[in-house]
Design a protein around this motif. Sequence first.
Motif, PDB file in Angstrom:
ATOM      1  N   ALA A   1      94.367  23.380  19.585  1.00 51.65           N
ATOM      2  CA  ALA A   1      93.620  24.422  18.874  1.00 51.65           C
ATOM      3  C   ALA A   1      94.543  25.536  18.400  1.00 51.65           C
ATOM      4  N   GLY A   2      95.629  25.750  19.134  1.00 48.33           N
ATOM      5  CA  GLY A   2      96.590  26.786  18.759  1.00 48.33           C
ATOM      6  C   GLY A   2      97.582  26.327  17.701  1.00 48.33           C
ATOM      7  N   GLY A   3      97.450  25.080  17.246  1.00 52.12           N
ATOM      8  CA  GLY A   3      98.305  24.596  16.163  1.00 52.12           C
ATOM      9  C   GLY A   3      99.580  23.918  16.614  1.00 52.12           C
ATOM     10  N   ASP A   4      99.700  23.566  17.871  1.00 45.05           N
ATOM     11  CA  ASP A   4     100.899  22.859  18.349  1.00 45.05           C
ATOM     12  C   ASP A   4     101.065  21.577  17.532  1.00 45.05           C
ATOM     13  N   PRO A   5     102.225  21.392  16.897  1.00 47.76           N
ATOM     14  CA  PRO A   5     102.408  20.234  16.019  1.00 47.76           C
ATOM     15  C   PRO A   5     102.297  18.887  16.742  1.00 47.76           C
ATOM     16  N   ARG A   6     102.499  18.859  18.040  1.00 45.25           N
ATOM     17  CA  ARG A   6     102.388  17.603  18.783  1.00 45.25           C
ATOM     18  C   ARG A   6     100.942  17.146  18.909  1.00 45.25           C
ATOM     19  N   TYR A   7     100.009  18.075  18.871  1.00 42.68           N
ATOM     20  CA  TYR A   7      98.610  17.753  19.182  1.00 42.68           C
ATOM     21  C   TYR A   7      97.607  18.093  18.079  1.00 42.68           C
ATOM     22  N   ARG A   8      97.982  18.918  17.115  1.00 45.01           N
ATOM     23  CA  ARG A   8      96.992  19.483  16.194  1.00 45.01           C
ATOM     24  C   ARG A   8      96.246  18.450  15.351  1.00 45.01           C
ATOM     25  N   ARG A   9      96.831  17.270  15.109  1.00 43.42           N
ATOM     26  CA  ARG A   9      96.156  16.267  14.281  1.00 43.42           C
ATOM     27  C   ARG A   9      95.489  15.162  15.109  1.00 43.42           C
ATOM     28  N   MET A  10      95.491  15.323  16.408  1.00 45.13           N
ATOM     29  CA  MET A  10      94.895  14.297  17.283  1.00 45.13           C
ATOM     30  C   MET A  10      93.383  14.465  17.362  1.00 45.13           C
ATOM     31  N   THR A  11      92.697  13.344  17.508  1.00 43.53           N
ATOM     32  CA  THR A  11      91.253  13.378  17.757  1.00 43.53           C
ATOM     33  C   THR A  11      91.032  13.797  19.210  1.00 43.53           C
ATOM     34  N   ASP A  12      89.781  14.119  19.541  1.00 40.86           N
ATOM     35  CA  ASP A  12      89.465  14.484  20.928  1.00 40.86           C
ATOM     36  C   ASP A  12      89.825  13.351  21.881  1.00 40.86           C
ATOM     37  N   ARG A  13      89.528  12.138  21.459  1.00 44.92           N
ATOM     38  CA  ARG A  13      89.828  10.989  22.319  1.00 44.92           C
ATOM     39  C   ARG A  13      91.338  10.864  22.550  1.00 44.92           C
ATOM     40  N   ASN A  14      92.116  11.042  21.508  1.00 40.38           N
ATOM     41  CA  ASN A  14      93.566  10.960  21.657  1.00 40.38           C
ATOM     42  C   ASN A  14      94.125  12.109  22.503  1.00 40.38           C
ATOM     43  N   LEU A  15      93.509  13.273  22.387  1.00 40.57           N
ATOM     44  CA  LEU A  15      93.926  14.401  23.236  1.00 40.57           C
ATOM     45  C   LEU A  15      93.678  14.072  24.706  1.00 40.57           C
ATOM     46  N   GLU A  16      92.506  13.471  24.991  1.00 42.53           N
ATOM     47  CA  GLU A  16      92.190  13.099  26.381  1.00 42.53           C
ATOM     48  C   GLU A  16      93.143  12.031  26.893  1.00 42.53           C
ATOM     49  N   LYS A  17      93.458  11.049  26.065  1.00 47.94           N
ATOM     50  CA  LYS A  17      94.407  10.004  26.463  1.00 47.94           C
ATOM     51  C   LYS A  17      95.788  10.597  26.743  1.00 47.94           C
ATOM     52  N   THR A  18      96.195  11.508  25.876  1.00 49.03           N
ATOM     53  CA  THR A  18      97.501  12.146  26.047  1.00 49.03           C
ATOM     54  C   THR A  18      97.537  12.964  27.331  1.00 49.03           C
ATOM     55  N   ALA A  19      96.471  13.699  27.582  1.00 45.69           N
ATOM     56  CA  ALA A  19      96.406  14.500  28.808  1.00 45.69           C
ATOM     57  C   ALA A  19      96.434  13.600  30.031  1.00 45.69           C
ATOM     58  N   LEU A  20      95.708  12.491  29.988  1.00 45.81           N
ATOM     59  CA  LEU A  20      95.715  11.541  31.101  1.00 45.81           C
ATOM     60  C   LEU A  20      97.114  10.983  31.312  1.00 45.81           C
ATOM     61  N   TRP A  21      97.751  10.593  30.267  1.00 45.09           N
ATOM     62  CA  TRP A  21      99.111  10.043  30.347  1.00 45.09           C
ATOM     63  C   TRP A  21     100.061  11.080  30.953  1.00 45.09           C
ATOM     64  N   ARG A  22      99.989  12.314  30.451  1.00 45.51           N
ATOM     65  CA  ARG A  22     100.876  13.373  30.961  1.00 45.51           C
ATOM     66  C   ARG A  22     100.584  13.660  32.439  1.00 45.51           C
ATOM     67  N   TRP A  23      99.280  13.755  32.798  1.00 48.36           N
ATOM     68  CA  TRP A  23      98.892  14.073  34.177  1.00 48.36           C
ATOM     69  C   TRP A  23      99.353  12.992  35.140  1.00 48.36           C
ATOM     70  N   ARG A  24      99.182  11.711  34.763  1.00 50.16           N
ATOM     71  CA  ARG A  24      99.577  10.610  35.646  1.00 50.16           C
ATOM     72  C   ARG A  24     101.055  10.623  35.991  1.00 50.16           C
ATOM     73  N   LEU A  25     101.873  11.166  35.106  1.00 54.54           N
ATOM     74  CA  LEU A  25     103.316  11.183  35.338  1.00 54.54           C
ATOM     75  C   LEU A  25     103.779  12.317  36.252  1.00 54.54           C
ATOM     76  N   THR A  26     102.914  13.272  36.550  1.00 52.03           N
ATOM     77  CA  THR A  26     103.332  14.395  37.392  1.00 52.03           C
ATOM     78  C   THR A  26     103.441  13.961  38.851  1.00 52.03           C
ATOM     79  N   GLY A  27     104.314  14.617  39.564  1.00 50.02           N
ATOM     80  CA  GLY A  27     104.473  14.343  40.999  1.00 50.02           C
ATOM     81  C   GLY A  27     103.207  14.649  41.779  1.00 50.02           C
TER      82      GLY A  27
END
Length: 173
Positions: free
Chosen positions: A106-132
């Motif tokens: 929503a803030g215009g981050d170029p990595r995420y600004r063109r993603m659909t809601d579903r893709n944002l959720e997938k990306t967040a899941l992917w990022r979260w799973r990789l954390t310790g």
Amino acid sequence: MAMTKRSIRILDPATGRGVRVCPGPSSTGACPLARPDGVVPCAGFLIAPAAADPEYWPLPIPIGYRHCDVIWNERARTGLHKAERAHEQWQAGLNREVQRVRKLAAGGDPRYRRMTDRNLEKTALWRWRLTGQAQALRRSEEKNERQAETYLAFVKYRRTSGTISGASTVRSA
């Protein structure tokens, strides 16, 4: 694990009414009220502590049984509750990551600004799973589930192999 003193209700399996009260196992897990032949006074009945969680209690005790299973049932219950807490914490972490990624989009981050809601959720899941933290919570959930299953399997094994021959069912009215 030291057991605290409590009242274990011994219930009639047909009516569910209280028959007797037991102080529960000693600190070693032994039944303090066992008869001279080793049979516990709740053999053939149901047992449940006061304010028992209906998901784990009452617990049927076979006729002729010689062990106190309260400690094992409580250990299984504790393991399952720890697993549930770890799962809830994992889900809360994922929810925070989804919110963070959506805020960045929503803030215009170029990595995420063109993603659909579903893709944002997938990306967040992917990022979260990789954390310790996420990996540690998943391991904790799995470990506690395995421990609970082990305790319950132990009780089941002991009930089928440690009773008087042919007397492994709860008595009927």
